[in-house]
Design an enzyme around this catalytic site. Structure first.
Site, PDB file in Angstrom:
ATOM      1  N   CYS A 129      29.583 -26.984  10.604  1.00 44.85           N
ATOM      2  CA  CYS A 129      28.532 -27.109  10.188  1.00 44.85           C
ATOM      3  C   CYS A 129      27.935 -28.113   9.211  1.00 44.85           C
ATOM      4  O   CYS A 129      28.116 -28.464   8.456  1.00 44.85           O
ATOM      5  CB  CYS A 129      27.701 -25.702   9.924  1.00 44.85           C
ATOM      6  N   CYS A 132      26.198 -27.835   5.636  1.00 47.74           N
ATOM      7  CA  CYS A 132      26.953 -27.193   5.103  1.00 47.74           C
ATOM      8  C   CYS A 132      28.458 -28.184   4.684  1.00 47.74           C
ATOM      9  O   CYS A 132      28.913 -28.053   3.578  1.00 47.74           O
ATOM     10  CB  CYS A 132      27.778 -25.564   4.767  1.00 47.74           C
ATOM     11  N   CYS A 146      24.397 -21.231  11.589  1.00 48.59           N
ATOM     12  CA  CYS A 146      24.711 -20.913  10.057  1.00 48.59           C
ATOM     13  C   CYS A 146      23.725 -20.739   9.408  1.00 48.59           C
ATOM     14  O   CYS A 146      22.345 -21.143  10.044  1.00 48.59           O
ATOM     15  CB  CYS A 146      25.196 -22.768   9.805  1.00 48.59           C
ATOM     16  N   LYS A 301      10.043 -26.638   4.409  1.00 50.78           N
ATOM     17  CA  LYS A 301       8.890 -27.133   5.019  1.00 50.78           C
ATOM     18  C   LYS A 301       8.254 -27.063   5.981  1.00 50.78           C
ATOM     19  O   LYS A 301       6.562 -27.464   6.177  1.00 50.78           O
ATOM     20  CB  LYS A 301       9.670 -28.354   4.916  1.00 50.78           C
TER      21      LYS A 301
END
Ligand code: MSP
Length: 476
Positions: A129, A132, A146, A301
């Protein structure tokens, strides 16, 4: 030797602008650093930016910028946000992982690890990922994605160098269990112990072959270091360490490393194993805190519930923002902030509560000849025991509530005694009431130093000059 206190924040990724989560961790560490300085401990407070890795390279590319130019700009925004007129962070150093001294130290460490047999060449296959910057095991994913980033990890199989981890598993369990290495709050200690007791620690890949935005391995220039190895070492290079394991800075080990819950596991496994492989002492403790939510939901967002630090600073000022971040919930738990609740709390506790107490008291003092000239005896140790207990146990929110209770009690004392009437008909009682209020203000300002350093200073100046400017204006 003087007792020391070395505290660190995580270093923040420079793939975007600083956000409220970064501000939260940093302000909390600042409060603890300031508190420990007041306790006369030799204190070092480190924060900085994590500037290498795939995620940042990709972002720079998207913006059409050279990665170094891109991270220079963002690191500057972080550094500015910590300045006195913004969040007033008292860090002793700001470490950047693209600085040449950090890079040289990381290379030295990699060579040491290679020479002492902690690294070996192999291949690593797994799901990566990029959000991360970590490989994920199947059981960490939710519906194959994830859980922190909601994205599908990429399948990767690469030649890489791996770091030996497994040989430290029992030792880590032992040290954590015995609190020789402390993880607080307690539930996070339990979480890590159950993880370490239930699965075998796998060796981790510490290099990438096709990623140019990183530090090259000194013994194989085709590879660059895994960003987490690079990042962890900031906790030592930030003290001026040059990577020589025989010459560890005197401030090491860190007394307290504050981290968000999202990065506990990497810290408790890779970071600690890295130190063990280098035969460097482990830090003394981690304090793990929760995340900031907004209206019960993760800030994002897309949901449009992101609270911007700049907006907070504009509306509430430096100390108002620091107060709202630290009083928003228990340090260690998730906390839920909304603009409406913050406005309410600011008006109640700061504009009406503290601000009103200070301006009423100083005006009354200034109106009385005797009080204007007389020096009032102030007790020496103003740090009440309850506050000490709260702060030494990382209960930042509890400490602020305690201070707020003192403010409320003092305001109530004014209302009950009506000193403006006493000034006219009982001067003796008036002076007695006012002396108590002046002492209360000294106590409150002293307790506020780690949280609201400017306000604490302003209250003391007002007490000395007997003049006062409004501290906090009501906001809408
Ligand atoms: N660069 C790594 C850390 C390397 S440390 C050797 C990293 N950076 S980060 O910028 O993504 O996040 C760092 C820290 O910011 C988190 O651990 C946490 O302390 C804080 N926060 C980030 N988002 C947060 C919230 N929404 N709420 C509270 N704090 C959070 O991970």
């Amino acid at each position: 030797m003087k007792e020391k206190f070395y505290v660190t924040t995580p270093i923040y990724y420079t793939n975007g602008q600083p956000h409220i989560g970064h501000a939260y961790t940093t302000v909390a560490c600042d409060v603890l650093a300031r508190w420990n300085r007041l306790q006369k401990k030799e204190t070092f407070f480190l924060t900085g930016t994590d500037e290498h890795g795939a995620k940042i390279q990709k972002k720079a590319q998207e913006e059409g910028k050279d990665p170094q130019e891109f991270v220079d700009e963002i690191a500057e925004v972080f550094e500015n946000l910590w300045k006195k007129d913004k969040l007033n962070i008292s860090n002793d150093f700001f470490i950047r992982t693209t600085s040449s001294s950090h890079k040289a130290a990381v290379q030295k460490v990699l060579q040491t690890l290679f020479d002492n047999g902690s690294l070996y060449k192999g291949t690593y296959k797994g799901l990566y990922c990029t959000g991360c910057e970590q490989f994920k095991s199947e059981n960490e994913l939710v519906d194959g994605k994830c859980p922190d980033h909601g994205t599908l990890p990429e399948e990767m199989e690469e030649e890489c160098y791996l770091m030996k981890m497994n040989r430290w598993q029992d030792l880590l369990i032992e040290k954590i269990q015995a609190d020789e290495f402390q993880i607080r709050p307690e539930r996070y200690k339990k979480e890590i112990l159950s993880f370490l007791q239930s699965q075998k620690l796998e060796d981790v890949s510490i290099s990438r072959k096709n990623l140019s935005w990183g530090i090259p391995l000194p013994f194989d220039k085709e590879h660059t270091t895994y960003v987490w190895i690079d990042a962890f070492l900031n906790y030592l290079t930030g003290l001026g360490w040059n990577g020589d394991v025989k010459n560890i800075p005197a401030m090491w080990p860190a007394d307290l490393q504050v981290i968000g819950k999202d990065i506990l596991r990497v810290h408790a496994t890779i970071w600690l194993a890295l130190l063990l492989n280098l035969e460097i002492e482990l830090p003394k403790s981690f304090f793990v805190h929760g995340h900031i939510l907004s209206g019960g939901r993760k800030m994002s967002k897309t949901l449009g519930n992101v609270i911007r630090v700049e907006d907070l600073l504009e509306k509430f000022g430096t100390d108002g923002t620091r107060y709202l971040l630290m009083s928003g919930g228990t340090f260690g738990e998730d906390l839920d902030l909304t603009m409406e609740r913050m406005v309410e709390k600011y008006n109640a506790d700061l504009a009406n509560g503290l601000g009103n107490l200070v301006s009423r008291t100083i005006k009354l003092v200034g109106s009385n000849e005797f009080l204007k000239t007389k020096k009032i005896e102030i007790p020496k140790d103003l740090h009440g025991e309850p506050i000490k207990l709260f702060l030494n146990n990382f209960n930042l929110h509890g400490a602020l509530e305690c201070i707020n209770d003192l403010v409320k009690a003092a305001n109530k004392f004014i209302e009950e005694n009506k000193p403006w009437e006493l000034a006219k008909n009982n001067v003796e009682k008036f002076e007695e009431v006012m002396k108590k209020l002046v002492i209360d203000l000294y106590v409150i300002s002293d307790l506020l130093i780690p949280f609201l350093p400017d306000t604490a200073e302003k209250i003391k100046t007002a007490l000395e000059t007997k003049k006062v400017e409004p501290l906090f204006q009501r906001v809408k």
